[in-house]
Design a protein around this motif. Sequence first.
Motif, PDB file in Angstrom:
ATOM      1  N   ASN A 127      -4.773   4.592 -10.995  1.00 21.39           N
ATOM      2  CA  ASN A 127      -5.757   5.270 -10.157  1.00 21.39           C
ATOM      3  C   ASN A 127      -7.175   4.896 -10.606  1.00 21.39           C
ATOM      4  O   ASN A 127      -7.559   5.158 -11.744  1.00 21.39           O
ATOM      5  CB  ASN A 127      -5.563   6.787 -10.249  1.00 21.39           C
ATOM      6  CG  ASN A 127      -6.331   7.542  -9.184  1.00 21.39           C
ATOM      7  OD1 ASN A 127      -7.404   7.122  -8.756  1.00 21.39           O
ATOM      8  ND2 ASN A 127      -5.792   8.671  -8.756  1.00 21.39           N
TER       9      ASN A 127
ATOM     10  N   ALA B 211      -8.190  -2.655  -6.334  1.00 20.50           N
ATOM     11  CA  ALA B 211      -6.913  -2.937  -5.662  1.00 20.50           C
ATOM     12  C   ALA B 211      -6.778  -4.425  -5.342  1.00 20.50           C
ATOM     13  O   ALA B 211      -5.710  -5.021  -5.536  1.00 20.50           O
ATOM     14  CB  ALA B 211      -6.796  -2.107  -4.390  1.00 20.50           C
TER      15      ALA B 211
ATOM     16  N   SER C 230      -3.991   3.324  -6.139  1.00 21.65           N
ATOM     17  CA  SER C 230      -4.537   4.235  -5.134  1.00 21.65           C
ATOM     18  C   SER C 230      -5.276   5.378  -5.794  1.00 21.65           C
ATOM     19  O   SER C 230      -5.000   5.722  -6.954  1.00 21.65           O
ATOM     20  CB  SER C 230      -3.393   4.794  -4.268  1.00 21.65           C
ATOM     21  OG  SER C 230      -3.836   5.852  -3.439  1.00 21.65           O
TER      22      SER C 230
ATOM     23  N   THR D 278      -4.294   7.447   4.730  1.00 27.25           N
ATOM     24  CA  THR D 278      -3.596   6.934   3.547  1.00 27.25           C
ATOM     25  C   THR D 278      -2.105   7.267   3.624  1.00 27.25           C
ATOM     26  O   THR D 278      -1.647   8.232   3.008  1.00 27.25           O
ATOM     27  CB  THR D 278      -4.191   7.552   2.261  1.00 27.25           C
ATOM     28  OG1 THR D 278      -5.618   7.516   2.335  1.00 27.25           O
ATOM     29  CG2 THR D 278      -3.743   6.784   1.032  1.00 27.25           C
TER      30      THR D 278
ATOM     31  N   ALA E  40     -11.186   4.242  -0.034  1.00 30.63           N
ATOM     32  CA  ALA E  40     -11.347   3.120  -0.951  1.00 30.63           C
ATOM     33  C   ALA E  40     -12.768   2.565  -0.908  1.00 30.63           C
ATOM     34  O   ALA E  40     -13.116   1.705  -1.727  1.00 30.63           O
ATOM     35  CB  ALA E  40     -10.348   2.010  -0.633  1.00 30.63           C
TER      36      ALA E  40
ATOM     37  N   ASP F  19      -2.980  11.168  -0.828  1.00 31.90           N
ATOM     38  CA  ASP F  19      -1.940  10.893   0.174  1.00 31.90           C
ATOM     39  C   ASP F  19      -2.067  11.899   1.314  1.00 31.90           C
ATOM     40  O   ASP F  19      -1.900  13.098   1.111  1.00 31.90           O
ATOM     41  CB  ASP F  19      -0.574  11.000  -0.503  1.00 31.90           C
ATOM     42  CG  ASP F  19       0.573  10.864   0.466  1.00 31.90           C
ATOM     43  OD1 ASP F  19       0.466  10.036   1.386  1.00 31.90           O
ATOM     44  OD2 ASP F  19       1.574  11.587   0.291  1.00 31.90           O
TER      45      ASP F  19
ATOM     46  N   ASP G 112      -4.026   0.502  -1.908  1.00 37.91           N
ATOM     47  CA  ASP G 112      -4.744   1.438  -1.036  1.00 37.91           C
ATOM     48  C   ASP G 112      -6.014   0.798  -0.484  1.00 37.91           C
ATOM     49  O   ASP G 112      -6.950   0.503  -1.225  1.00 37.91           O
ATOM     50  CB  ASP G 112      -5.092   2.696  -1.840  1.00 37.91           C
ATOM     51  CG  ASP G 112      -5.612   3.831  -0.973  1.00 37.91           C
ATOM     52  OD1 ASP G 112      -5.909   3.577   0.215  1.00 37.91           O
ATOM     53  OD2 ASP G 112      -5.718   4.954  -1.491  1.00 37.91           O
TER      54      ASP G 112
ATOM     55  N   LEU H 239       0.577   6.702   2.077  1.00 36.41           N
ATOM     56  CA  LEU H 239       1.195   6.177   0.864  1.00 36.41           C
ATOM     57  C   LEU H 239       2.705   6.353   0.866  1.00 36.41           C
ATOM     58  O   LEU H 239       3.446   5.463   0.426  1.00 36.41           O
ATOM     59  CB  LEU H 239       0.617   6.880  -0.365  1.00 36.41           C
ATOM     60  CG  LEU H 239      -0.671   6.326  -0.979  1.00 36.41           C
ATOM     61  CD1 LEU H 239      -1.095   7.189  -2.153  1.00 36.41           C
ATOM     62  CD2 LEU H 239      -0.483   4.889  -1.431  1.00 36.41           C
TER      63      LEU H 239
END
Length: 474
Positions: free
Chosen positions: A411, A322, A377, A356, A308, A381, A303, A358
């Motif tokens: 996460n 990430a 992430s 996002t 982020a 989403d 992500d 996802l």
Amino acid sequence: MADLIAADDVLLFVNAAITSTGQREFHSGMEEQSLSLGFLHRYLLVNYRDLYAATLALDINDHNAALIVRNLLVTAAEVDVGRRRAEGRLIARRLELLPPPRVYALFRELRRARVNNRRTRAIMRDWLAARPDPAFDAVKYRGAVKDAVRHAHLRPDREEDGELGPFLFAFRRPAAYRTPILETWRRAHYEQAALYDLPYTVAEGFAAKHRIPRATFLERIAPRLTRLERLRLQESARARGAGAVRADLTTMPLTRLASYVLGLSMDERARRRGELTGALRASARRTAGDQAGRWGRVVAVLDDSFSAYGSGTKRRRPLAVALACHFLLEALAADYTPLWVSGRDDALLVHPHGATPLGERILDGLDRGPERLVIVSDGWDNAPPGLAGEVLRVWRTRLDPGHTCGIVHLNPVYDAAGFDVRRLAPTVPTAGIRDAEDLVALAELARFAEGRTGLPALRAHLDRRVAAFLGEQT
């Protein structure tokens, strides 16, 4: 059912203790984070005290480790002698691993809370006695050491030829000290050359007192800098013309190195591409250890959306995790495919931007037929909302009920409103992550979050981790 609920409660707390530091996040403020985290600590302490103490053996962050130690010591009178001894061993071991400033801050908090029972004093005494250089601590953390010595009723005059007591409580009394670092500290008050033999954080104050130019100070103090101080000061030293501050990036911890890289400008990252990429890969290989190349075909969904960025107090932290996971998974996998949610393919130049999607990236990842799919992430989403959860539900229940593809969601952000890290789907295990270095251990822990394993299995896992943590045979 009761066992499943208890296991879920413990995992919920572990996720919080790994990810949350009570600071502001992208979707919640500091007050929400602190209140939510405080509630979880109190809930687990009251209902599952033995498991609460056992989490000290897990990869929780330093903030929560200190909170657990404090809570156990404050409420020591509520348990029997056997439980206090077991907790004492865990506390002593965890304090050995915490950074000294964090431990001294904890001791000051215990003093403010008036926690001064015999066990607390013994823990403080043993930790201070085990410090490798008491005189160094007395110079670098002078105020905190004074508070700890007072609170634990210690006699510092028995250390360092009886000079620590006068240094801490009557430092103007001796005309000179026999202990070198104490004498250096005394001379630094009036002699500029002496300050360069002191720890950086202490010397910095003397440099300001003597009005030494910053560039000159950084250049001359460079040999005294620790590894992480070099990393923090390298860019500011270069900007001020003090080129002597150089950090060996290949020796840096992986997630901290990723944060450093993301703090550089795009042009700087592009210009130093070979150096930075090589350092990240070297750190990742060191972290992977004997697991390198053993994870088979791995696809990672990473992500790099706008959330982020994190917050002003945890700037780019989710993205740094990430990025670090990207390089670690590259080292762990025999065949590796990274999929950034933005669609970018240059990991070194990632930056927080956009929505996002996802769900789309998870579809792309599953289409490649991996043995493992790792999703890093914050779980928000939103392009379109809920697609990732639906994709994972259909995949797990209809297309791959036999779990031929292992899926895990890591996460890095604690969701204060939900008292947990945000999950994508009930059918996919989710674990909180703060440092990429913990990825392998968290992938194992995440299997308990699928809701199919009860409390006995979780207790057995915790018992093994505690035994390893304490160096005992299982």
